[in-house]
Design a protein around this motif. Sequence first.
Motif, PDB file in Angstrom:
ATOM      1  N   GLU A  30      15.450  -7.025   6.407  1.00  0.00           N
ATOM      2  CA  GLU A  30      16.004  -8.063   5.461  1.00  0.00           C
ATOM      3  C   GLU A  30      16.644  -9.151   6.517  1.00  0.00           C
ATOM      4  O   GLU A  30      16.451 -10.131   6.322  1.00  0.00           O
ATOM      5  CB  GLU A  30      16.685  -7.625   4.457  1.00  0.00           C
ATOM      6  CG  GLU A  30      17.666  -8.536   3.538  1.00  0.00           C
ATOM      7  CD  GLU A  30      18.426  -8.021   2.258  1.00  0.00           C
ATOM      8  OE1 GLU A  30      18.668  -8.922   1.599  1.00  0.00           O
ATOM      9  OE2 GLU A  30      18.524  -7.009   2.097  1.00  0.00           O
ATOM     10  N   PRO A  34      14.657 -10.938   2.089  1.00  0.00           N
ATOM     11  CA  PRO A  34      14.070  -9.866   1.046  1.00  0.00           C
ATOM     12  C   PRO A  34      12.755  -9.471   0.721  1.00  0.00           C
ATOM     13  O   PRO A  34      12.608  -8.575   0.500  1.00  0.00           O
ATOM     14  CB  PRO A  34      14.905 -10.440  -0.125  1.00  0.00           C
ATOM     15  CG  PRO A  34      14.720 -11.932   0.251  1.00  0.00           C
ATOM     16  CD  PRO A  34      15.231 -11.998   1.538  1.00  0.00           C
ATOM     17  N   GLY A  35      12.024 -10.380   1.169  1.00  0.00           N
ATOM     18  CA  GLY A  35      10.459 -10.213   1.007  1.00  0.00           C
ATOM     19  C   GLY A  35      10.014  -9.216   1.672  1.00  0.00           C
ATOM     20  O   GLY A  35       9.266  -8.094   1.427  1.00  0.00           O
ATOM     21  N   TYR A  36      10.215  -9.328   3.164  1.00  0.00           N
ATOM     22  CA  TYR A  36       9.894  -8.387   4.019  1.00  0.00           C
ATOM     23  C   TYR A  36      10.435  -6.994   3.737  1.00  0.00           C
ATOM     24  O   TYR A  36      10.070  -6.029   4.063  1.00  0.00           O
ATOM     25  CB  TYR A  36      10.002  -9.070   5.544  1.00  0.00           C
ATOM     26  CG  TYR A  36       9.497  -8.117   6.840  1.00  0.00           C
ATOM     27  CD1 TYR A  36       8.186  -7.988   6.793  1.00  0.00           C
ATOM     28  CD2 TYR A  36      10.326  -7.483   7.560  1.00  0.00           C
ATOM     29  CE1 TYR A  36       7.827  -7.196   7.763  1.00  0.00           C
ATOM     30  CE2 TYR A  36       9.749  -6.697   8.620  1.00  0.00           C
ATOM     31  CZ  TYR A  36       8.730  -6.691   8.838  1.00  0.00           C
ATOM     32  OH  TYR A  36       8.032  -5.695   9.630  1.00  0.00           O
ATOM     33  N   TYR A  95      11.390  -5.808   1.097  1.00  0.00           N
ATOM     34  CA  TYR A  95      11.046  -5.006   0.137  1.00  0.00           C
ATOM     35  C   TYR A  95       9.697  -4.350   0.495  1.00  0.00           C
ATOM     36  O   TYR A  95       9.426  -2.938   0.012  1.00  0.00           O
ATOM     37  CB  TYR A  95      10.697  -6.024  -1.108  1.00  0.00           C
ATOM     38  CG  TYR A  95       9.625  -5.306  -2.226  1.00  0.00           C
ATOM     39  CD1 TYR A  95      10.414  -4.750  -3.226  1.00  0.00           C
ATOM     40  CD2 TYR A  95       8.437  -5.709  -2.235  1.00  0.00           C
ATOM     41  CE1 TYR A  95       9.751  -3.967  -4.047  1.00  0.00           C
ATOM     42  CE2 TYR A  95       7.617  -5.156  -3.365  1.00  0.00           C
ATOM     43  CZ  TYR A  95       8.309  -4.271  -4.154  1.00  0.00           C
ATOM     44  OH  TYR A  95       7.686  -3.789  -5.030  1.00  0.00           O
ATOM     45  N   TYR A  96       8.717  -4.929   1.201  1.00  0.00           N
ATOM     46  CA  TYR A  96       7.660  -4.179   1.445  1.00  0.00           C
ATOM     47  C   TYR A  96       7.708  -2.970   2.495  1.00  0.00           C
ATOM     48  O   TYR A  96       7.036  -2.111   2.410  1.00  0.00           O
ATOM     49  CB  TYR A  96       6.686  -5.417   2.015  1.00  0.00           C
ATOM     50  CG  TYR A  96       6.125  -6.258   0.834  1.00  0.00           C
ATOM     51  CD1 TYR A  96       5.360  -5.616  -0.176  1.00  0.00           C
ATOM     52  CD2 TYR A  96       6.261  -7.586   0.876  1.00  0.00           C
ATOM     53  CE1 TYR A  96       4.684  -6.346  -1.027  1.00  0.00           C
ATOM     54  CE2 TYR A  96       5.802  -8.252   0.061  1.00  0.00           C
ATOM     55  CZ  TYR A  96       5.186  -7.677  -1.130  1.00  0.00           C
ATOM     56  OH  TYR A  96       4.666  -8.636  -2.255  1.00  0.00           O
ATOM     57  N   TRP A 101       9.036  -0.287   0.417  1.00  0.00           N
ATOM     58  CA  TRP A 101       8.053   0.182  -0.570  1.00  0.00           C
ATOM     59  C   TRP A 101       7.042   0.935   0.246  1.00  0.00           C
ATOM     60  O   TRP A 101       6.657   2.077  -0.183  1.00  0.00           O
ATOM     61  CB  TRP A 101       7.286  -1.293  -1.277  1.00  0.00           C
ATOM     62  CG  TRP A 101       6.191  -0.788  -2.152  1.00  0.00           C
ATOM     63  CD1 TRP A 101       4.771  -0.687  -1.899  1.00  0.00           C
ATOM     64  CD2 TRP A 101       6.311  -0.245  -3.477  1.00  0.00           C
ATOM     65  NE1 TRP A 101       4.240  -0.335  -3.019  1.00  0.00           N
ATOM     66  CE2 TRP A 101       4.969   0.073  -3.829  1.00  0.00           C
ATOM     67  CE3 TRP A 101       7.263  -0.073  -4.270  1.00  0.00           C
ATOM     68  CZ2 TRP A 101       4.652   0.466  -5.169  1.00  0.00           C
ATOM     69  CZ3 TRP A 101       7.106   0.322  -5.559  1.00  0.00           C
ATOM     70  CH2 TRP A 101       5.883   0.529  -5.964  1.00  0.00           C
ATOM     71  N   GLU A 106      14.917  -4.868  -6.825  1.00  0.00           N
ATOM     72  CA  GLU A 106      13.533  -5.099  -6.782  1.00  0.00           C
ATOM     73  C   GLU A 106      12.723  -3.754  -7.084  1.00  0.00           C
ATOM     74  O   GLU A 106      13.235  -2.813  -7.126  1.00  0.00           O
ATOM     75  CB  GLU A 106      13.283  -5.701  -5.414  1.00  0.00           C
ATOM     76  CG  GLU A 106      13.634  -7.221  -5.030  1.00  0.00           C
ATOM     77  CD  GLU A 106      13.421  -7.539  -3.822  1.00  0.00           C
ATOM     78  OE1 GLU A 106      12.396  -8.602  -4.015  1.00  0.00           O
ATOM     79  OE2 GLU A 106      13.708  -7.257  -2.599  1.00  0.00           O
ATOM     80  N   LYS A 140       3.410  -5.460  -4.753  1.00  0.00           N
ATOM     81  CA  LYS A 140       3.501  -6.867  -5.284  1.00  0.00           C
ATOM     82  C   LYS A 140       3.399  -6.899  -6.629  1.00  0.00           C
ATOM     83  O   LYS A 140       4.419  -7.847  -7.113  1.00  0.00           O
ATOM     84  CB  LYS A 140       2.392  -7.608  -4.481  1.00  0.00           C
ATOM     85  CG  LYS A 140       2.522  -9.188  -4.744  1.00  0.00           C
ATOM     86  CD  LYS A 140       1.225  -9.801  -4.258  1.00  0.00           C
ATOM     87  CE  LYS A 140       1.254 -11.275  -4.820  1.00  0.00           C
ATOM     88  NZ  LYS A 140       2.382 -12.152  -4.284  1.00  0.00           N
ATOM     89  N   ARG A 154       6.769  -5.798  -8.060  1.00  0.00           N
ATOM     90  CA  ARG A 154       8.034  -6.627  -7.614  1.00  0.00           C
ATOM     91  C   ARG A 154       7.828  -7.828  -8.587  1.00  0.00           C
ATOM     92  O   ARG A 154       8.861  -8.427  -8.964  1.00  0.00           O
ATOM     93  CB  ARG A 154       7.977  -6.915  -6.353  1.00  0.00           C
ATOM     94  CG  ARG A 154       9.076  -7.988  -5.762  1.00  0.00           C
ATOM     95  CD  ARG A 154       8.713  -8.360  -4.305  1.00  0.00           C
ATOM     96  NE  ARG A 154      10.176  -9.044  -3.746  1.00  0.00           N
ATOM     97  CZ  ARG A 154      10.239  -9.983  -2.947  1.00  0.00           C
ATOM     98  NH1 ARG A 154       9.000 -10.420  -2.539  1.00  0.00           N
ATOM     99  NH2 ARG A 154      11.357 -10.633  -2.643  1.00  0.00           N
ATOM    100  N   GLY A 155       6.829  -8.452  -8.832  1.00  0.00           N
ATOM    101  CA  GLY A 155       6.851  -9.601  -9.535  1.00  0.00           C
ATOM    102  C   GLY A 155       6.730  -9.417 -11.041  1.00  0.00           C
ATOM    103  O   GLY A 155       7.428 -10.288 -11.757  1.00  0.00           O
ATOM    104  N   LYS A 175      14.992  -8.837 -11.557  1.00  0.00           N
ATOM    105  CA  LYS A 175      15.695  -8.525 -10.438  1.00  0.00           C
ATOM    106  C   LYS A 175      17.005  -8.275 -11.291  1.00  0.00           C
ATOM    107  O   LYS A 175      17.451  -9.066 -11.972  1.00  0.00           O
ATOM    108  CB  LYS A 175      15.991  -9.659  -9.497  1.00  0.00           C
ATOM    109  CG  LYS A 175      14.716 -10.117  -8.787  1.00  0.00           C
ATOM    110  CD  LYS A 175      14.886 -10.884  -7.446  1.00  0.00           C
ATOM    111  CE  LYS A 175      13.810 -10.949  -6.555  1.00  0.00           C
ATOM    112  NZ  LYS A 175      13.966 -11.769  -5.622  1.00  0.00           N
TER     113      LYS A 175
END
Length: 469
Positions: free
Chosen positions: A77, A82-84, A86-87, A90, A327, A459, A462-463, A467
């Motif tokens: 992070e 936060p996107g990276y 999260y993956y 995950w 997330e 993805k 998450r979408g 949140k």
Amino acid sequence: MEKRYGLVTAIAMVIGNVIGSGVFVKGGKVLSLTGGNMVQAVIVSALVGLICIICSLVFAELSARSGKVNGVIDYAENALGPGYAYYVGWFMATIYYPAMVAILAFFSAVFTLRFFGVNAIDFAHGTVSTEAVGLAAGYIMIGCGMNAISPKLAGKMQVSMTVIKLIPLLLMGIVGTIVGIKSGNTAAVLSEGAVNTAQSSGGASGMLSAVTAFAFSYEGWIIATSINGELKNPKRNLPIALITGSIVCTAIYCLYLFSMSAVGSTEAIIATWPLGESLPGLVFSKVFGKAAGAFVYIFVAISCLGTLNGFIMGTCRGMYAVASRGEGPKNEFFSEVDKQNGFVIKSSLAGIMLIGFWFAWTCLMWMKGPDFMGGLHNNMWVGWEPDEICVISLYAMYIPMFVSLMVKAKDLNFFKRFVMPALGILCCLFMVVCCYIGKGYKQIIGYLVFFAIVMFIGKLMRGKMPKAA
């Protein structure tokens, strides 16, 4: 969560997670890939250990700058947002942790049954005994139950198993080396290995393939970051644990591998391929007698169970590490901490289900499984080894974190800001290259397709989910 773990537990978790089935199983594989060349095998061990130490030094600096729920996801992070993160989280929750648990459970069962004289697996011909499948499943259930119900007990078990597992490694490393040198067996193995290398049985390609294989033996040190949020004084204790544990493991591995020369024959060592589960008994029988050769499997089984316990600790916290950031699927549900024992029970249940998936995958795909599934193991598009290839993919994920440290850490001196991260990046790239050379394009592409599917599911998850506030 509660600050329940101290420095001793953190060091034990690093050493305990790293030292497990890997050195006992992959040791024979490394020696085979290097054509029985003991010097090359030790170089491989030292090289992977050096990579582990360098990456640990970088992560020690990263951990000193963060003290949240799950270290490696925090670092992701900080690196790319936060996107990276999260993956990465995950991936660790759905692939890395549970896949490693599944394979470690099998190795634990194989070595346990070996003590009772049961040949649980013939990997070359694709036969896996029902005893191995059942016992492995039992180990998973016990480990998950202990971690979910009593995380403090799981931490104490990690310390105890770490002490126990060091006994055969140190005993064989020291006594075996002395006996091998005095008897002349070490000289014979070194000579045979040199001849094999001259005849192109090993060589550079063999060493690069061996690096990929032995990376599994060192994997686990990063799991210590999963207890960052439960560690007392994490900014001080986690860096010390990472560095100390990595150095200790490297020294022990190199000594143990060299002691294998006490057997006196490279052919005897290579004959334990492809799984190598018979090598510890063979060596201990040669040095300490037949009874010791059988009894050592108890220590090896405990060693495997210690590593299994460490990865289960990470698996139980996997979905929580994602959900605690608001997330992933049902983040409010999986981020809940049970009030009775101060642990993440719901996240643990998700981890158990994911372990079940990878346990089935391991039985049917990688272990060849029943006869009607036999062809899948030989199909490299789907027969990739999850215990090795997912480890290397995690090293690839470290690279952006190391780059970020170079860009953002303006308060650090030149060595910590540029030199160490640059070395870490080179180490990670080296591991990726070794994986490609060792596995081939079919396994790599097959794994990447599977990886992409899992990330696409992540993805969608998450979408769709809101949140947490």
